[in-house]
Design a protein around this motif. Structure first.
Motif, PDB file in Angstrom:
ATOM      1  N   MET A  49       0.603  -1.640   0.305  1.00 47.78           N
ATOM      2  CA  MET A  49      -0.125  -0.359  -0.139  1.00 47.78           C
ATOM      3  C   MET A  49       0.662   1.449  -0.040  1.00 47.78           C
ATOM      4  O   MET A  49       0.768   2.213  -0.669  1.00 47.78           O
ATOM      5  N   ASP A  50       2.189   1.147   0.811  1.00 45.23           N
ATOM      6  CA  ASP A  50       3.359   2.578   0.719  1.00 45.23           C
ATOM      7  C   ASP A  50       3.505   2.817  -0.765  1.00 45.23           C
ATOM      8  O   ASP A  50       3.657   3.797  -1.171  1.00 45.23           O
ATOM      9  N   GLU A  51       3.962   1.650  -1.105  1.00 49.06           N
ATOM     10  CA  GLU A  51       4.341   1.567  -2.787  1.00 49.06           C
ATOM     11  C   GLU A  51       3.226   1.830  -3.891  1.00 49.06           C
ATOM     12  O   GLU A  51       4.128   3.440  -4.423  1.00 49.06           O
ATOM     13  N   ALA A  52       2.358   1.689  -3.272  1.00 47.68           N
ATOM     14  CA  ALA A  52       0.563   2.465  -4.190  1.00 47.68           C
ATOM     15  C   ALA A  52       0.528   3.730  -4.080  1.00 47.68           C
ATOM     16  O   ALA A  52       0.495   4.240  -4.796  1.00 47.68           O
ATOM     17  N   THR A  53       0.369   4.521  -2.691  1.00 48.54           N
ATOM     18  CA  THR A  53       0.364   4.969  -2.367  1.00 48.54           C
ATOM     19  C   THR A  53       0.794   6.304  -3.573  1.00 48.54           C
ATOM     20  O   THR A  53       0.931   7.317  -4.212  1.00 48.54           O
ATOM     21  N   LYS A  54       2.911   6.303  -3.227  1.00 48.76           N
ATOM     22  CA  LYS A  54       3.862   6.268  -3.764  1.00 48.76           C
ATOM     23  C   LYS A  54       3.572   6.874  -5.238  1.00 48.76           C
ATOM     24  O   LYS A  54       4.058   7.890  -6.314  1.00 48.76           O
ATOM     25  N   GLN A  58       3.419   9.794  -8.663  1.00 47.22           N
ATOM     26  CA  GLN A  58       4.010   9.275  -9.773  1.00 47.22           C
ATOM     27  C   GLN A  58       2.786   9.502 -10.918  1.00 47.22           C
ATOM     28  O   GLN A  58       3.505   9.768 -12.211  1.00 47.22           O
ATOM     29  N   GLY A  59       2.026   9.752 -10.781  1.00 53.60           N
ATOM     30  CA  GLY A  59       0.618   8.932 -11.728  1.00 53.60           C
ATOM     31  C   GLY A  59       0.317   8.152 -12.256  1.00 53.60           C
ATOM     32  O   GLY A  59       0.239   7.986 -13.509  1.00 53.60           O
ATOM     33  N   ALA A  60       0.227   6.742 -12.165  1.00 53.01           N
ATOM     34  CA  ALA A  60      -0.023   5.572 -12.417  1.00 53.01           C
ATOM     35  C   ALA A  60      -1.611   6.195 -12.239  1.00 53.01           C
ATOM     36  O   ALA A  60      -2.295   6.852 -12.136  1.00 53.01           O
TER      37      ALA A  60
END
Length: 283
Positions: A49-54, A58-60
């Protein structure tokens, strides 16, 4: 097909974990999509979830969720709250569950490979599921020009039906072997890859161990006893980034030191005993 059906355009960004197969990279690049490479959850080996937030920052525009070796994203159940399409690949996780949470519960589109080494096999091909009618219609529209090339032949489909009939029995046997292997590796200094929650029931898609020793020594030791042992993530995107500890500190140990052992419901007793012996004494 799944990527085309969620409305992505060239230059759009797709978030994937670094443990995802290199095939994801190849397909996304063929559609001129850009990848945002993410580290993984320490418990599951799946996009955290932390990486998903980042990635969203970043525009995912979408998530492409790989679930390796029977792992399920029980720690990422809030992923749909980002409001982005999720393509969930359950090829290696179908049948795994932790209490009521099962693989396939997060995806806007769910895909499942049916290759010869998958939990359910038709000798090739895949199944694509849609969460709602709108997405299903887009899948049908995008598939229409290729329909006669994409449909699984009757004989292969019949093989899949037979396997579905024995699905629960085979899953139970796979979980028994998984538990046996897990108990063997607990006697060593190495540790199991993925979820260790006591309520987790794995589908037994292979058995992966993260070593505390040199990977080549473990492979040589296993081969000495005629046991197949291979790098778990040799074909992952992460294999291109094996020195990037500052970017992927959680995933890199698995990429560099994880090995996998065979786990099939029809393993002969002598092969099963040999694998347990090797796991119990891995250098």
């Amino acid at each position: 097909l799944a990527l085309l059906s969620i409305g992505l355009k060239p230059k759009d960004k797709v978030a994937v974990s670094i443990l995802s197969p290199l095939l994801y990279k190849t397909v996304c690049e063929s559609l001129e999509l850009e990848l945002i490479l993410c580290d993984v959850d320490p418990d599951t080996g799946i996009l955290s979830m932390d990486e998903a937030t980042k990635a969203v920052e970043q525009g995912a525009k979408a998530f492409l969720l790989h679930e390796p070796f029977g792992q399920i994203p029980y720690n990422a159940q809030e992923l749909p709250t980002f409001g982005l399409p999720i393509i969930e690949d359950i090829s290696e996780s179908i049948g795994s569950h932790l209490q009521e949470f099962k693989s396939g519960m997060l995806g806007s589109i769910v895909i499942c490979s049916l290759e010869e080494d998958n939990i359910i096999s038709t000798g090739g091909g895949a199944i694509v599921f849609a969460r709602n009618n709108e997405t299903w219609e887009k899948l049908r529209t995008n598939n229409r020009p290729y329909r006669f090339y994409n449909e699984i032949p009757d004989m292969n489909a019949a093989l899949g039906v037979i396997q579905l009939m024995n699905y629960e029995v085979n899953l139970k046997r796979r979980f028994e072997l998984y538990t046996l292997y897990k108990n063997a590796i607990l006697r060593t200094s190495h540790h199991l890859f993925g979820i260790e929650n006591i309520d987790y029931e794995s589908n037994g898609f292979m058995f992966s161990v993260v070593l505390n020793s040199k990977i080549d020594d473990a492979i040589t030791f296993a081969n000495k006893y005629s046991v197949s042992c291979q790098r778990s993530f040799a074909s992952s995107i992460g294999s291109l980034y094996q020195e990037k500890y500052e970017l992927f500190p959680i995933a890199l140990p698995a990429i560099n030191r994880a090995v996998s052992f065979p786990l099939y419901p029809f393993l002969q007793q002598k092969d099963q005993d040999a694998i347990v012996k090797v796991l119990s004494h891995l250098p």
